[in-house]
Design a protein around this motif. Structure first.
Motif, short mmCIF file in Angstrom:
data_model
loop_
_atom_site.label_atom_id
_atom_site.label_comp_id
_atom_site.label_asym_id
_atom_site.label_seq_id
_atom_site.Cartn_x
_atom_site.Cartn_y
_atom_site.Cartn_z
N ALA A 127 -31.59 49.07 -31.13
CA ALA A 127 -31.82 50.38 -30.53
C ALA A 127 -30.86 51.42 -31.09
CB ALA A 127 -31.68 50.28 -29.02
N TYR A 187 -31.51 51.33 -24.38
CA TYR A 187 -32.00 50.97 -23.04
C TYR A 187 -30.82 50.34 -22.29
CZ TYR A 187 -33.83 46.93 -20.25
OH TYR A 187 -34.06 45.95 -19.33
N LYS A 213 -32.18 49.50 -15.22
CA LYS A 213 -33.58 49.20 -14.85
C LYS A 213 -34.02 50.06 -13.68
CE LYS A 213 -32.57 44.46 -16.15
NZ LYS A 213 -33.32 43.75 -17.14
N ASN A 262 -39.07 44.33 -14.17
CA ASN A 262 -38.19 44.58 -15.32
C ASN A 262 -38.58 45.86 -16.07
OD1 ASN A 262 -35.81 43.59 -16.60
ND2 ASN A 262 -37.03 43.14 -18.42
N ARG A 272 -37.09 31.61 -17.74
CA ARG A 272 -37.59 32.91 -18.24
C ARG A 272 -38.83 32.71 -19.13
NH1 ARG A 272 -32.90 36.47 -20.81
NH2 ARG A 272 -34.43 38.16 -20.80
N SER A 318 -38.10 40.70 -21.14
CA SER A 318 -36.87 41.26 -21.70
C SER A 318 -37.22 42.66 -22.19
CB SER A 318 -36.37 40.38 -22.84
OG SER A 318 -35.15 40.89 -23.32
N GLY A 319 -36.58 43.67 -21.60
CA GLY A 319 -36.98 45.05 -21.85
C GLY A 319 -37.06 45.40 -23.33
N SER A 320 -36.07 44.97 -24.10
CA SER A 320 -36.04 45.33 -25.51
C SER A 320 -37.14 44.60 -26.30
CB SER A 320 -34.67 45.01 -26.10
OG SER A 320 -34.35 43.66 -25.88
N ARG A 346 -40.29 46.42 -27.70
CA ARG A 346 -40.24 47.21 -28.93
C ARG A 346 -40.51 46.35 -30.17
NH1 ARG A 346 -34.86 49.45 -26.61
NH2 ARG A 346 -34.11 47.81 -27.99
N SER A 372 -27.09 40.74 -20.91
CA SER A 372 -27.30 42.16 -20.68
C SER A 372 -27.96 42.45 -19.34
CB SER A 372 -28.04 42.84 -21.82
OG SER A 372 -28.84 41.96 -22.50
N GLY A 373 -28.88 41.58 -18.89
CA GLY A 373 -29.54 41.83 -17.60
C GLY A 373 -28.52 41.93 -16.47
N MET A 408 -26.29 45.02 -16.80
CA MET A 408 -26.94 46.27 -16.36
C MET A 408 -26.87 46.42 -14.85
SD MET A 408 -30.42 46.66 -18.57
CE MET A 408 -30.43 46.09 -20.27
N ASP A 447 -24.48 46.86 -29.70
CA ASP A 447 -25.22 46.50 -28.48
C ASP A 447 -24.35 45.67 -27.54
OD1 ASP A 447 -27.80 47.80 -28.86
OD2 ASP A 447 -27.77 46.66 -30.73
N ALA A 448 -24.97 44.83 -26.74
CA ALA A 448 -24.21 44.05 -25.76
C ALA A 448 -23.58 42.85 -26.45
CB ALA A 448 -25.13 43.62 -24.63
C1 DP6 Z 1 -27.72 46.83 -25.26
O1 DP6 Z 1 -33.56 43.73 -23.40
O2 DP6 Z 1 -31.61 42.13 -23.43
O3 DP6 Z 1 -29.44 45.76 -26.51
O4 DP6 Z 1 -34.45 43.46 -20.08
O5 DP6 Z 1 -32.48 42.33 -19.07
O6 DP6 Z 1 -33.65 41.27 -21.01
P1 DP6 Z 1 -33.26 42.55 -20.32
O7 DP6 Z 1 -32.25 43.30 -21.29
P2 DP6 Z 1 -32.23 43.37 -22.87
O8 DP6 Z 1 -31.21 44.60 -23.06
C2 DP6 Z 1 -30.94 45.19 -24.29
C3 DP6 Z 1 -29.78 46.09 -24.15
C4 DP6 Z 1 -29.23 46.65 -25.42
C5 DP6 Z 1 -29.82 48.02 -25.75
C6 DP6 Z 1 -31.21 48.04 -26.30
O9 DP6 Z 1 -31.65 47.08 -26.97
O10 DP6 Z 1 -31.88 49.07 -26.09
#
Ligand code: DP6
Length: 320
Positions: free
Chosen positions: A12, A16, A19, A25, A69, A134-136, A139, A184-185, A188, A275-276
């Motif tokens: 990214a 992101y 949440k 999610n 998961r 997983s939010g990312s 993409r 990361s979850g 956050m 990132d994380a």
């Molecule tokens: C810092 O997609 O790993 O990489 O939805 O809880 O699985 P969950 O989180 P995740 O978070 C990614 C966070 C990041 C920033 C990003 O990729 O946008």
């Protein structure tokens, strides 16, 4: 039958973090990323009628910690009354170390499961299912430069510029091996609950995204780099100001940032994002790859570097 899919992680540039809905999610903010080419995850899925629970192997080892998961993601694609599945995942890069391995894994998982079911969901529908795990990952269904728009009920995801229209390269500097201390979850959730900066992070995100999108439209590398670095440091400020603090960096992370700053001073087209995890990702124009890689490789504390161009979204692949 076994179905196989391949997906690449994405990095990214506009992050992101946070949440809006934990059950589904749904991300609290929109984001913009680049999908990589040379780092990849191959995922095979086979549904079987015989009994026994789902099984999961990651890089040739049983992976009980991730199984819940993965099973949940398969429920979303195939329904909770589905047959049990054997899932095998192989990645050609370190997993769980801040290199977005869950993004490529869940993107590949939904594509492989959909293929195995003979379904015809669109790439966007599959992105929404991957994002629920997983939010990312949403993409990674798309290639090139990808924008994810957060919505109250669902996300939208699309490629805003493909890798032919604007070739960019990414050098990843590995500064530590092994899994990160906090996923990361979980991180956050802590930021949402405790960081005094979290609300202003949310408020300013759309402005950053606008500036980044304009930079992409104009192929303005300097503008993209400035907003991406600022957005990354704001996300890490939210992490650092959480309680207890969430600090993913080590001293080599900072040394890499200094290396990139000094390259910028010399006019090299490069910027960083983190990132994380402690790894540093340097985004550069193709003509700068060799210079950036050499400089990061000799930075104190860097264990290894990897290079990738931008790549395609998740897709079915031939079984081997
Ligand atoms: C810092 O997609 O790993 O990489 O939805 O809880 O699985 P969950 O989180 P995740 O978070 C990614 C966070 C990041 C920033 C990003 O990729 O946008």
């Amino acid at each position: 039958m076994t179905s196989v899919a391949q997906a690449q992680p994405n990095i990214a540039l506009i992050k992101y973090w946070g949440k809006r809905d934990h059950v589904q999610n749904l991300p609290a903010v929109s984001s913009l990323s680049v999908t990589l080419q040379s780092l990849s995850t191959r995922m095979s899925v086979e549904f079987r009628q015989s009994g026994g629970p789902d099984t999961l192997q990651i890089n040739n080892a049983e992976a009980p910690a991730m199984l819940r998961r993965v099973s949940h993601c398969l429920d979303l694609v195939a329904g909770a009354d589905r047959d049990n599945a054997d899932v095998v995942s192989v990645s050609n890069f370190p997993i769980g170390a801040g290199l977005a391995s869950s993004a490529s894994a869940f993107a590949a998982l939904v594509v492989a499961a959909e293929h195995e079911l003979g379904g015809s969901r669109s790439q966007l529908e599959l992105a929404r299912l991957a994002g629920a795990s997983s939010g990312s990952a949403a993409r990674s269904l798309f290639g090139g430069i990808v924008e994810l728009t957060a919505g109250d009920e669902q996300i939208a995801v699309e490629t805003v510029c493909d890798s032919v229209d604007w070739p960019l390269d990414v050098i990843v500097a590995i500064t530590a091996e092994g899994p990160k201390p906090l996923g990361s979850g979980e991180a956050m959730i802590r930021s949402e609950a405790t960081s005094p900066f979290y609300s202003s992070w949310l408020e300013n995100q759309d402005d950053d995204l606008c500036v980044a999108r304009e930079a992409v439209n104009d192929r303005n590398f300097a503008q993209l780099g400035a907003v991406a670095e600022h957005n990354c440091l704001k996300m890490h400020s939210v992490m650092w100001s959480s309680s207890p603090p969430i600090v993913y960096w080590n001293s080599a992370t900072l040394s890499c940032m200094e290396t990139i700053r000094s390259l910028q001073t010399d006019g090299v087209p490069v910027f960083f994002t983190i990132d994380a995890g402690p790894q540093v990702k340097a985004i550069c124009l193709p003509e700068a790859v060799a210079t950036v890689r050499a400089a990061l490789q000799k930075t104190a504390g860097v264990i290894n570097t990897m290079h990738s161009s931008l790549g395609p979204g998740a897709r079915p692949s031939e079984a081997r």
